[in-house]
Design a protein around this motif. Structure first.
Motif, PDB file in Angstrom:
ATOM      1  N   ARG A   1       0.495  -7.865  -8.840  1.00  0.00           N
ATOM      2  CA  ARG A   1       0.125  -6.077  -9.573  1.00  0.00           C
ATOM      3  C   ARG A   1       1.171  -6.205 -10.233  1.00  0.00           C
ATOM      4  O   ARG A   1       1.825  -5.441  -9.975  1.00  0.00           O
ATOM      5  CB  ARG A   1      -1.035  -5.590  -8.363  1.00  0.00           C
ATOM      6  N   LYS A   2       0.438  -5.544 -11.822  1.00  0.00           N
ATOM      7  CA  LYS A   2       1.595  -4.717 -12.547  1.00  0.00           C
ATOM      8  C   LYS A   2       0.903  -3.302 -12.495  1.00  0.00           C
ATOM      9  O   LYS A   2       1.871  -2.881 -13.045  1.00  0.00           O
ATOM     10  CB  LYS A   2       1.558  -5.407 -14.084  1.00  0.00           C
ATOM     11  N   ASP A   3       0.298  -3.395 -11.889  1.00  0.00           N
ATOM     12  CA  ASP A   3      -0.883  -2.296 -12.391  1.00  0.00           C
ATOM     13  C   ASP A   3      -1.618  -1.933 -11.000  1.00  0.00           C
ATOM     14  O   ASP A   3      -2.548  -0.937 -11.428  1.00  0.00           O
ATOM     15  CB  ASP A   3      -1.607  -1.952 -13.589  1.00  0.00           C
ATOM     16  N   ASP A   4      -1.184  -2.049  -9.860  1.00  0.00           N
ATOM     17  CA  ASP A   4      -1.877  -1.282  -8.431  1.00  0.00           C
ATOM     18  C   ASP A   4      -1.853   0.165  -8.876  1.00  0.00           C
ATOM     19  O   ASP A   4      -0.632   0.781  -8.876  1.00  0.00           O
ATOM     20  CB  ASP A   4      -0.326  -2.255  -7.362  1.00  0.00           C
ATOM     21  N   GLU A   5      -2.977   0.589  -8.441  1.00  0.00           N
ATOM     22  CA  GLU A   5      -3.244   1.797  -8.522  1.00  0.00           C
ATOM     23  C   GLU A   5      -2.263   2.656  -6.788  1.00  0.00           C
ATOM     24  O   GLU A   5      -1.770   3.954  -7.656  1.00  0.00           O
ATOM     25  CB  GLU A   5      -4.557   2.668  -7.957  1.00  0.00           C
ATOM     26  N   ASP A   6      -1.713   2.458  -6.321  1.00  0.00           N
ATOM     27  CA  ASP A   6      -0.649   3.250  -5.330  1.00  0.00           C
ATOM     28  C   ASP A   6       0.636   2.510  -5.336  1.00  0.00           C
ATOM     29  O   ASP A   6       2.205   3.661  -5.930  1.00  0.00           O
ATOM     30  CB  ASP A   6      -1.069   2.961  -3.893  1.00  0.00           C
ATOM     31  N   GLU A   7       1.483   1.225  -5.885  1.00  0.00           N
ATOM     32  CA  GLU A   7       2.464   0.977  -6.404  1.00  0.00           C
ATOM     33  C   GLU A   7       3.083   1.004  -7.274  1.00  0.00           C
ATOM     34  O   GLU A   7       4.230   0.410  -7.757  1.00  0.00           O
ATOM     35  CB  GLU A   7       2.682  -0.532  -5.247  1.00  0.00           C
ATOM     36  N   GLY A   8       2.177   0.759  -8.621  1.00  0.00           N
ATOM     37  CA  GLY A   8       2.569   0.348  -9.780  1.00  0.00           C
ATOM     38  C   GLY A   8       2.761  -1.661  -9.805  1.00  0.00           C
ATOM     39  O   GLY A   8       1.519  -1.900  -9.538  1.00  0.00           O
ATOM     40  N   VAL A   9       3.982  -1.410  -9.716  1.00  0.00           N
ATOM     41  CA  VAL A   9       4.602  -3.079  -9.419  1.00  0.00           C
ATOM     42  C   VAL A   9       4.425  -4.088  -7.902  1.00  0.00           C
ATOM     43  O   VAL A   9       4.920  -3.237  -7.293  1.00  0.00           O
ATOM     44  CB  VAL A   9       5.450  -3.742 -10.297  1.00  0.00           C
ATOM     45  N   LYS A  10       2.975  -4.432  -7.785  1.00  0.00           N
ATOM     46  CA  LYS A  10       2.965  -4.622  -6.048  1.00  0.00           C
ATOM     47  C   LYS A  10       3.064  -6.303  -6.225  1.00  0.00           C
ATOM     48  O   LYS A  10       2.771  -7.037  -6.463  1.00  0.00           O
ATOM     49  CB  LYS A  10       1.486  -4.643  -6.300  1.00  0.00           C
ATOM     50  N   TYR A  11       4.802  -6.531  -5.305  1.00  0.00           N
ATOM     51  CA  TYR A  11       5.011  -8.041  -5.461  1.00  0.00           C
ATOM     52  C   TYR A  11       3.940  -8.487  -3.923  1.00  0.00           C
ATOM     53  O   TYR A  11       4.036  -9.445  -3.971  1.00  0.00           O
ATOM     54  CB  TYR A  11       6.102  -8.331  -5.322  1.00  0.00           C
ATOM     55  N   GLY A  12       3.986  -7.570  -3.217  1.00  0.00           N
ATOM     56  CA  GLY A  12       3.756  -7.959  -1.775  1.00  0.00           C
ATOM     57  C   GLY A  12       2.476  -7.427  -1.181  1.00  0.00           C
ATOM     58  O   GLY A  12       2.369  -6.022  -1.587  1.00  0.00           O
ATOM     59  N   PHE A  13       1.907  -7.889   0.255  1.00  0.00           N
ATOM     60  CA  PHE A  13       1.054  -7.404   0.731  1.00  0.00           C
ATOM     61  C   PHE A  13       1.242  -6.849   2.529  1.00  0.00           C
ATOM     62  O   PHE A  13       2.142  -8.208   2.673  1.00  0.00           O
ATOM     63  CB  PHE A  13      -0.516  -8.003   0.511  1.00  0.00           C
ATOM     64  N   ASN A  14       0.863  -5.513   2.807  1.00  0.00           N
ATOM     65  CA  ASN A  14       1.714  -5.238   3.943  1.00  0.00           C
ATOM     66  C   ASN A  14       0.602  -5.856   5.135  1.00  0.00           C
ATOM     67  O   ASN A  14      -0.812  -5.183   5.519  1.00  0.00           O
ATOM     68  CB  ASN A  14       1.524  -4.108   4.148  1.00  0.00           C
ATOM     69  N   THR A  15       1.502  -6.634   5.930  1.00  0.00           N
ATOM     70  CA  THR A  15       0.196  -6.883   6.868  1.00  0.00           C
ATOM     71  C   THR A  15      -0.265  -6.334   8.470  1.00  0.00           C
ATOM     72  O   THR A  15      -0.592  -6.315   9.170  1.00  0.00           O
ATOM     73  CB  THR A  15       0.614  -8.459   7.791  1.00  0.00           C
ATOM     74  N   THR A  16       0.789  -5.232   8.650  1.00  0.00           N
ATOM     75  CA  THR A  16       0.527  -3.969   8.946  1.00  0.00           C
ATOM     76  C   THR A  16      -0.103  -3.704   8.754  1.00  0.00           C
ATOM     77  O   THR A  16      -1.437  -2.877   9.854  1.00  0.00           O
ATOM     78  CB  THR A  16       1.624  -3.243   9.777  1.00  0.00           C
ATOM     79  N   SER A  17      -0.942  -2.874   8.008  1.00  0.00           N
ATOM     80  CA  SER A  17      -2.508  -2.723   7.406  1.00  0.00           C
ATOM     81  C   SER A  17      -3.582  -3.726   7.109  1.00  0.00           C
ATOM     82  O   SER A  17      -3.872  -4.432   6.398  1.00  0.00           O
ATOM     83  CB  SER A  17      -2.234  -1.607   5.630  1.00  0.00           C
ATOM     84  N   VAL A  18      -4.598  -3.540   7.877  1.00  0.00           N
ATOM     85  CA  VAL A  18      -5.657  -4.255   7.749  1.00  0.00           C
ATOM     86  C   VAL A  18      -6.841  -3.681   6.465  1.00  0.00           C
ATOM     87  O   VAL A  18      -7.168  -4.948   5.735  1.00  0.00           O
ATOM     88  CB  VAL A  18      -6.257  -4.060   9.037  1.00  0.00           C
TER      89      VAL A  18
END
Length: 210
Positions: A162-179
């Motif tokens: 994602r280039k415009d994620d609401e939390d991180e801006g550019v989002k390269y990866g997804f945190n598998t700790t967070s369901v």
């Protein structure tokens, strides 16, 4: 004037609305490329390929037991939902010498679902560090060669995100700790990239039939 107004309402406005929403769907229907042509994983392990596959890529490191919860979250929330797609796979990068631990994890996952599309790529410490650097993300690899984040790699070996994620801006990866992140963000993005390839396949088939 009334007739003109009626004609505009009946024909012009619906056409404008259609074009607007069609444009929106087209923009929504592609997941941005964040890194083009990531390194070839088969350079590390010749038994694992990511070309022509939609790959969820992760790094378990040398303390696999500590990442077991992350693997279970990924399996339950993402893998089980999309494993029926022909070209979908999960690949975990693991240091050489930890094959036994990785296979043990796979057996545990197998108690909850089929795991034929869970694969492990084994490399040396230097190979793994070099490969991870080639992803060109803003996320650090841990000293144990692990990260809780997983990445979406498309069939052309591009890293999608994602280039415009609401939390991180550019989002390269997804945190598998967070369901919640797997449910609310990653699931949506995997849906998008699978839909993108399905549409491309339909278009190619339609072009061939002309």
């Amino acid at each position: 004037m009334k007739k003109v107004f009626v004609l505009v309402v009946l024909f012009v406005l619906p056409l404008v609305a259609y074009l607007f929403f069609a444009s929106g769907v087209n923009n929504f229907g592609r997941l941005p490329v964040l890194t083009e042509q990531v390194p070839n994983l088969s350079d590390i392990d010749e038994n694992v390929r990511v070309d022509d596959k939609i790959t969820i890529l992760g790094f378990l490191g040398n303390q696999i037991a500590l990442r077991k919860g992350n693997a279970f979250n990924l399996n339950q929330k993402i893998y089980k939902r999309f494993s029926d797609f022909k070209d979908f796979q999960v690949v975990m990068v693991v240091p050489k010498g930890y094959q036994k631990e990785a296979e043990s994890l796979k057996k545990e996952l197998g108690k909850l679902s089929e795991v034929d599309k869970w694969r492990f790529a084994y490399g040396s410490e230097e190979e793994i560090k070099s490969f991870y650097k080639g992803l060109k993300t803003n996320l650090e690899l841990g000293e144990d060669l692990s990260t809780p984040y997983v990445f979406i790699i498309d069939k052309e070996r591009n890293l999608r995100g994602r280039k415009d994620d609401e939390d991180e801006g550019v989002k390269y990866g997804f945190n598998t700790t967070s369901v919640a992140e797997l449910n609310n963000k990653m699931e949506d993005d995997v849906k998008i990239i699978l839909a993108e390839y399905r549409l491309a396949l339909k278009k190619n088939n339609a072009d061939r039939s002309k």
